[in-house]
Enzyme design. Structure first.
Site, mmCIF file in Angstrom:
data_model
loop_
_atom_site.group_PDB
_atom_site.id
_atom_site.type_symbol
_atom_site.label_atom_id
_atom_site.label_comp_id
_atom_site.label_asym_id
_atom_site.label_seq_id
_atom_site.Cartn_x
_atom_site.Cartn_y
_atom_site.Cartn_z
ATOM 1 N N ALA A 293 -6.202 3.851 -9.803
ATOM 2 C CA ALA A 293 -6.342 4.908 -8.405
ATOM 3 C C ALA A 293 -5.124 5.791 -8.248
ATOM 4 O O ALA A 293 -4.894 7.093 -7.768
ATOM 5 C CB ALA A 293 -6.229 4.504 -6.418
ATOM 6 N N HIS B 28 -10.737 -2.574 -8.061
ATOM 7 C CA HIS B 28 -10.494 -3.518 -7.441
ATOM 8 C C HIS B 28 -10.419 -3.613 -5.860
ATOM 9 O O HIS B 28 -10.116 -4.903 -5.476
ATOM 10 C CB HIS B 28 -9.120 -3.575 -8.286
ATOM 11 C CG HIS B 28 -7.960 -3.717 -7.902
ATOM 12 N ND1 HIS B 28 -6.884 -4.118 -6.951
ATOM 13 C CD2 HIS B 28 -7.551 -2.541 -8.472
ATOM 14 C CE1 HIS B 28 -6.191 -3.641 -6.490
ATOM 15 N NE2 HIS B 28 -6.531 -1.828 -7.449
ATOM 16 N N CYS C 248 1.989 -3.182 -3.753
ATOM 17 C CA CYS C 248 2.912 -2.221 -4.727
ATOM 18 C C CYS C 248 4.126 -2.215 -4.225
ATOM 19 O O CYS C 248 5.424 -1.702 -5.216
ATOM 20 C CB CYS C 248 2.492 -0.731 -4.787
ATOM 21 S SG CYS C 248 2.129 0.443 -2.570
#
Length: 386
Positions: free
Chosen positions: A75, A203, A326
């Protein structure tokens, strides 16, 4: 019951065993291992057929034409391709996004801002939502793209993508939606939804890491400049040898996610309610985000008087997080929580628990009791020290 209990499904999901079985059949000499671009022999033809079948499976989950699916490495790359690929056609255009997007969108828009683009950063409501009125007020004659996520990765809050998209379609502005956290958690129908570009991840849906896709609308045609060159794969939009085993894994995962989606979300909602009920005896617990307009699998909670880092150290038998994966390398408080109005102290006291396909009622009961014990102990220690 296996410990630590995994409650970080928003960061990544385990590969479903059915997906792993399909992937294994596309790795070795005995299976379909060829290069999909090798069109001079059967090995390549078989691989190409497998890739196209997976393309149809991914398209099936979001109800689009398979030709509108472009494979990416995830993504993050899909976000970059969508935003930079549109912006590069307009010189220095105006783009609208929000301050609580995934870092893949925030950092991409920040990079474009440093290179001459104008970016408007919308501030969300305390629930984490961006309203149609906010988008309308931010539009200018130079706006070419709006990029917003469908489901917030830290809060689970849903944006009204259909309403925002209808406004932008009326104004002739392109709409990119990051749906990495939405696919498999809520119904997506781009055939009836005014969305021009949509980022997807393997994922997050019980598929493998390292594979994703970008939906690019064909009618009317949306043009996106390629960011990776070298071979003209994916109709010239994304060059690179296609990883057949990862692609068929994502395709299978998306097909499985489409089956019984409502039933699975209802099961997760019941588990979410069990978790919240298990914490009712604990005072000073706050739900961050929207209590109703959300997906059930992501629960973000604040605990008064307890630092989240200390709490996680006391919860070694639970795998949870204090924010998105992230941003986990930094000790700074969650930028998402700060941008919905929480103070640094409140953000530092918050945990994200995310549930998924393999979460059981037994695990939720265990997690709730462990959290109550750990928070109670830490508060007691703090009072003693004070």
């Amino acid at each position: 019951m296996k410990t630590p209990v995994y409650l970080d499904y928003a960061a990544t999901t385990p590969v479903d065993p059915r997906v792993a079985d399909v992937m294994m059949r596309h790795l070795t000499l005995d299976g379909v291992f060829g290069n999909p671009a090798s069109r001079t022999h059967g090995y390549g033809w078989q691989a190409e057929a497998a890739v196209e079948q997976a393309r149809r499976q991914v398209a099936g989950l979001i109800h689009c034409d398979p030709r509108e699916i472009v494979w990416t490495s995830g993504a993050t790359e899909a976000d970059n391709l969508a935003i930079k690929g549109v912006a590069s056609q307009f010189g220095h255009p105006h783009i609208i996004t929000s301050s609580i997007e995934h870092k893949a969108v925030i950092d991409t828009c920040s990079w474009l801002e440093q290179h001459g683009c104008e970016v408007t950063w919308l501030s969300p409501a305390p629930t984490g939502e961006i309203s149609v009125a906010q988008v309308l007020d931010a539009l200018t004659d130079r706006t070419v793209l709006v990029s917003l996520m469908m489901v917030n990765n830290e809060l689970g809050t849903l944006n009204d993508i259909a309403a925002i998209g209808a406004l932008l379609r009326e104004r002739g502005v392109l709409f990119h939606v990051d749906a990495a956290q939405a696919a498999g958690k809520t119904r997506i129908d781009v055939a009836g939804m005014p969305v021009d570009l949509m980022s997807l991840s393997g994922h997050k849906v019980y598929g493998p890491k390292g594979i994703g896709a970008l939906y690019i609308r064909r009618s009317p045609d949306v043009r996106v400049d390629a960011m990776i060159h070298g071979g003209g794969h994916e109709r010239g939009m994304r060059s690179g040898t296609l990883p057949t085993h990862q692609i068929v894994g994502m395709g299978t995962a998306f097909e499985l996610a489409d089956e019984g989606l409502e039933e699975e979300q209802a099961r997760l909602e019941a588990l979410r309610q069990q978790l919240l009920a298990g914490l009712e005896s604990l005072p000073g617990v706050t739900l961050n985000g929207d209590g109703a307009h959300r997906v059930p699998g992501i629960v973000n909670l604040g605990f008064d008087g307890v630092d989240a880092e200390s709490l996680m150290l006391g919860l070694r038998d639970l795998a949870v997080s204090s924010g998105s994966a992230c941003a986990s390398a930094t000790l700074s408080p969650s930028y998402v929580l700060k941008n919905i109005g929480l103070t640094d102290q409140q953000a530092h006291r918050s945990l994200r628990l995310s549930l998924g396909r393999f979460t059981t009622s037994e695990e939720i009961g265990f997690a709730a009791s462990r959290i109550v014990e750990a928070v109670t102990r830490l508060r007691s220690v703090r009072r003693t020290v004070a």
